[in-house]
Design an enzyme around this catalytic site. Structure first.
Site, PDB file in Angstrom:
ATOM      1  N   SER A 137     -11.050  -5.191  -0.279  1.00  0.00           N
ATOM      2  CA  SER A 137     -11.755  -4.254   0.495  1.00  0.00           C
ATOM      3  C   SER A 137     -12.610  -3.419  -0.258  1.00  0.00           C
ATOM      4  O   SER A 137     -12.115  -2.814  -1.393  1.00  0.00           O
ATOM      5  CB  SER A 137     -10.879  -3.301   1.412  1.00  0.00           C
ATOM      6  OG  SER A 137     -11.684  -2.580   1.960  1.00  0.00           O
ATOM      7  N   GLY A 138     -13.752  -2.881  -0.130  1.00  0.00           N
ATOM      8  CA  GLY A 138     -14.726  -2.105  -0.989  1.00  0.00           C
ATOM      9  C   GLY A 138     -14.022  -0.737  -1.098  1.00  0.00           C
ATOM     10  O   GLY A 138     -14.109  -0.413  -2.232  1.00  0.00           O
ATOM     11  N   HIS A 139     -13.780  -0.028   0.075  1.00  0.00           N
ATOM     12  CA  HIS A 139     -13.590   1.367   0.012  1.00  0.00           C
ATOM     13  C   HIS A 139     -12.083   1.620  -0.895  1.00  0.00           C
ATOM     14  O   HIS A 139     -12.045   2.771  -0.964  1.00  0.00           O
ATOM     15  CB  HIS A 139     -13.624   2.025   1.360  1.00  0.00           C
ATOM     16  CG  HIS A 139     -12.471   1.662   2.376  1.00  0.00           C
ATOM     17  ND1 HIS A 139     -11.367   2.579   2.495  1.00  0.00           N
ATOM     18  CD2 HIS A 139     -12.158   0.589   2.755  1.00  0.00           C
ATOM     19  CE1 HIS A 139     -10.661   1.943   3.179  1.00  0.00           C
ATOM     20  NE2 HIS A 139     -11.020   0.930   3.805  1.00  0.00           N
ATOM     21  N   GLN A 166      -4.955  -3.681  -2.327  1.00  0.00           N
ATOM     22  CA  GLN A 166      -4.306  -2.626  -3.330  1.00  0.00           C
ATOM     23  C   GLN A 166      -4.301  -3.143  -4.647  1.00  0.00           C
ATOM     24  O   GLN A 166      -3.908  -2.317  -5.533  1.00  0.00           O
ATOM     25  CB  GLN A 166      -3.095  -2.132  -2.718  1.00  0.00           C
ATOM     26  CG  GLN A 166      -2.966  -1.324  -1.303  1.00  0.00           C
ATOM     27  CD  GLN A 166      -3.837  -0.059  -1.323  1.00  0.00           C
ATOM     28  OE1 GLN A 166      -4.085   0.423  -2.649  1.00  0.00           O
ATOM     29  NE2 GLN A 166      -4.301   0.394  -0.391  1.00  0.00           N
ATOM     30  N   ASN A 212       0.786  -1.150   0.108  1.00  0.00           N
ATOM     31  CA  ASN A 212      -0.215   0.061   0.139  1.00  0.00           C
ATOM     32  C   ASN A 212       0.805   1.286  -0.022  1.00  0.00           C
ATOM     33  O   ASN A 212       0.325   2.344  -0.447  1.00  0.00           O
ATOM     34  CB  ASN A 212      -1.044  -0.052   1.152  1.00  0.00           C
ATOM     35  CG  ASN A 212      -0.448  -0.516   2.363  1.00  0.00           C
ATOM     36  OD1 ASN A 212       0.333  -1.653   2.465  1.00  0.00           O
ATOM     37  ND2 ASN A 212      -0.219   0.379   3.663  1.00  0.00           N
ATOM     38  N   CYS A 223       2.192   8.437  13.412  1.00  0.00           N
ATOM     39  CA  CYS A 223       2.774   8.966  14.628  1.00  0.00           C
ATOM     40  C   CYS A 223       2.898   8.095  15.779  1.00  0.00           C
ATOM     41  O   CYS A 223       1.658   7.369  16.060  1.00  0.00           O
ATOM     42  CB  CYS A 223       1.431  10.126  14.982  1.00  0.00           C
ATOM     43  SG  CYS A 223       1.904  11.160  15.795  1.00  0.00           S
TER      44      CYS A 223
HETATM   45  C1  LIG Z   1      -6.725  -0.306   3.490  1.00  0.00           C
HETATM   46  C2  LIG Z   1      -6.082  -1.952   3.714  1.00  0.00           C
HETATM   47  C3  LIG Z   1      -6.225  -2.843   4.501  1.00  0.00           C
HETATM   48  C4  LIG Z   1      -7.562  -2.770   5.230  1.00  0.00           C
HETATM   49  O1  LIG Z   1      -8.730  -2.780   4.665  1.00  0.00           O
HETATM   50  P1  LIG Z   1      -9.974  -2.108   5.523  1.00  0.00           P
HETATM   51  O2  LIG Z   1     -11.220  -2.288   4.591  1.00  0.00           O
HETATM   52  O3  LIG Z   1      -9.835  -0.773   5.555  1.00  0.00           O
HETATM   53  O4  LIG Z   1     -10.291  -2.840   6.837  1.00  0.00           O
HETATM   54  C5  LIG Z   1      -5.526  -4.098   4.226  1.00  0.00           C
HETATM   55  N1  LIG Z   1      -4.603  -4.297   3.691  1.00  0.00           N
HETATM   56  C6  LIG Z   1      -4.223  -3.210   2.714  1.00  0.00           C
HETATM   57  C7  LIG Z   1      -2.890  -3.573   1.850  1.00  0.00           C
HETATM   58  C8  LIG Z   1      -4.804  -2.127   2.832  1.00  0.00           C
HETATM   59  O5  LIG Z   1      -4.332  -1.206   1.925  1.00  0.00           O
END
Ligand SMILES: *Cc1c(COP(=O)(O)O)cnc(C)c1O
Length: 400
Positions: free
Chosen positions: A200-202, A180, A152, A326
């Site tokens: 992950s959806g978002h 990702q 990420n 942080c």
């Molecule tokens: C954002 C992310 C997650 C976590 O996903 P959430 O839906 O926010 O819990 C896990 N792994 C990677 C590589 C991510 O970028």
């Protein structure tokens, strides 16, 4: 001034078509999929359609290999906990040092509480996995190897198909955090040795709080959330129907727009990256120059703090992210950049720009316009500023 959002690896804007697909499932189609009556059956049909859309995105053999979850974190946790519980004779886990906290901190917890022995595999200065160490860690004690598909922070892509084959060779399960990667690189699970995959959806233009775990048919699996019979008994709890419908729509869009990620979005990223490296002295790109997500640009600026750069960018209406977290009130470089053993002059000065199909040439050119003078200004204030003008003693470009 139009805001420029370049933090798509943190979260993405929900696509308008996704919102539209979801809306009826808050109102007219509010039923519980488990109900016998018509309110239930129309909803269970929607869950099925979304599963098909995800199957297509992942190139999976069967739609019931998809389990809906609350997101990437739950999927990652479920995969690893399931692998341990399903294979009582195996209590070791193999992960990389640059995993997302959803994998890394769970494994540290399992180690601390004596439930597993964890092998942390290092990376080189390009962020590439130490394959010899990975091979050496695999044995018939390993329950699961969990290596992310793409990082990420740097966008570095890991050779997960080959890593999965190696894990299979010792009878271990292989899980990949593909949060990702999905939608940015082609994924086809049908003929791969990958047993489990998290998304992950978002991160995919769907809402927060919805995700999925792919579990290959026949792979040993134990649920982490127990209760009702939803998801064929593999993840209990009344389904997040609007979220699932949105995720399905987002998956369908991701399939149709993959070429754009690989084409237009990559060109924008390259335009940004080339201009930064050309115009700003003493900076270099982090990540694998050959195998990287098309949307991610992580640049380290020597002699400046990433947070200071972000504040100035924010004032100019540009949203990006830094490679620091942080920790106890002090800014610590992220575990990812530390694992990469970067030039110490740059460790604190990393900034991540992550693009999406929502971005335009104007967005990128705005950054190119304001960033060089921000860096100049900050370096002039820095105790190392004078050195920067002369060229850093330890400066060695890591990107060609
Ligand atoms: C954002 C992310 C997650 C976590 O996903 P959430 O839906 O926010 O819990 C896990 N792994 C990677 C590589 C991510 O970028």
């Amino acid at each position: 001034m139009k805001a420029v959002y370049l933090d798509n690896n943190a979260t993405t804007r929900v696509d308008t078509a996704v919102v539209e697909a979801m809306l009826p499932f808050f109102t007219e189609q509010f039923g519980n999929a488990s109900s016998i009556h018509a309110f239930g059956s129309s909803v269970s049909g929607a869950l099925k359609s979304a599963r098909k859309q995800l199957q297509e995105l992942l190139g999976a053999a069967h739609d019931h290999e998809i389990i809906y979850t609350s997101g990437g974190t739950e999927s990652d946790n479920t995969a690893i906990l399931s692998a341990l519980e399903a294979q009582p004779g195996r209590d070791e886990i193999v992960i990389s040092r640059v995993e997302h906290p959803a994998v890394l901190f769970l494994c540290q917890h399992l180690e601390k509480t004596g439930r597993a022995k964890v092998h942390y595999i290092g990376v080189d200065s390009f962020g590439r996995l130490d394959l010899d160490a990975y091979r050496a860690a695999l044995s018939d004690k390993v329950a699961v190897a969990s290596i992310m598909w793409a990082n990420n922070e740097t966008g570095t892509i890991f050779p997960v198909e080959g890593l999965a084959d190696l894990a299979k060779g010792v009878g271990a399960l292989f899980h990949t955090d593909a949060v990702q990667a999905v939608g940015k690189v082609p994924v086809s699970l049908k003929d791969s040795s990958i047993d489990m995959l998290s998304l992950s959806g978002h991160k995919l233009h769907a809402p927060k709080g919805i995700g999925a775990l792919y579990v290959k048919r026949g792979a040993r699996f134990k649920p982490a959330v127990r209760g009702g019979h939803q998801e064929r008994g593999r993840r209990a709890g009344t389904e997040n129907v609007p979220g699932i419908v949105g995720l399905g729509k987002a998956a369908e869009l991701a399939v149709s727009r993959l070429a754009e990620e690989q084409g237009r979005v990559r060109e924008l990223r390259d335009r940004l990256e080339k201009a930064i490296v050309q115009r700003v002295p003493n900076c270099f790109v982090n990540g694998d120059p050959h195998d990287r997500l098309p949307n991610t640009c992580n640049v380290a600026f020597e002699f400046v703090e990433g947070e200071a750069i972000l504040l100035h960018l924010n004032r100019a209406g540009i949203a990006a992210s830094s490679g620091s977290a942080c920790a106890a009130g002090s800014m610590e470089p992220s575990h990812v950049l530390r694992a990469m053993d970067l030039n110490p002059n740059a460790l604190h000065g990393a900034v991540r720009f992550s693009l999406s199909r929502d971005n335009s040439v104007e967005d990128v050119d705005r950054v190119i316009e304001v960033l060089p003078s921000i860096i100049d200004k900050l370096r002039a204030l820095s105790p190392f500023g004078a050195d920067a003008d002369k060229g850093a003693p330890e400066f060695k470009p890591q990107y060609a």
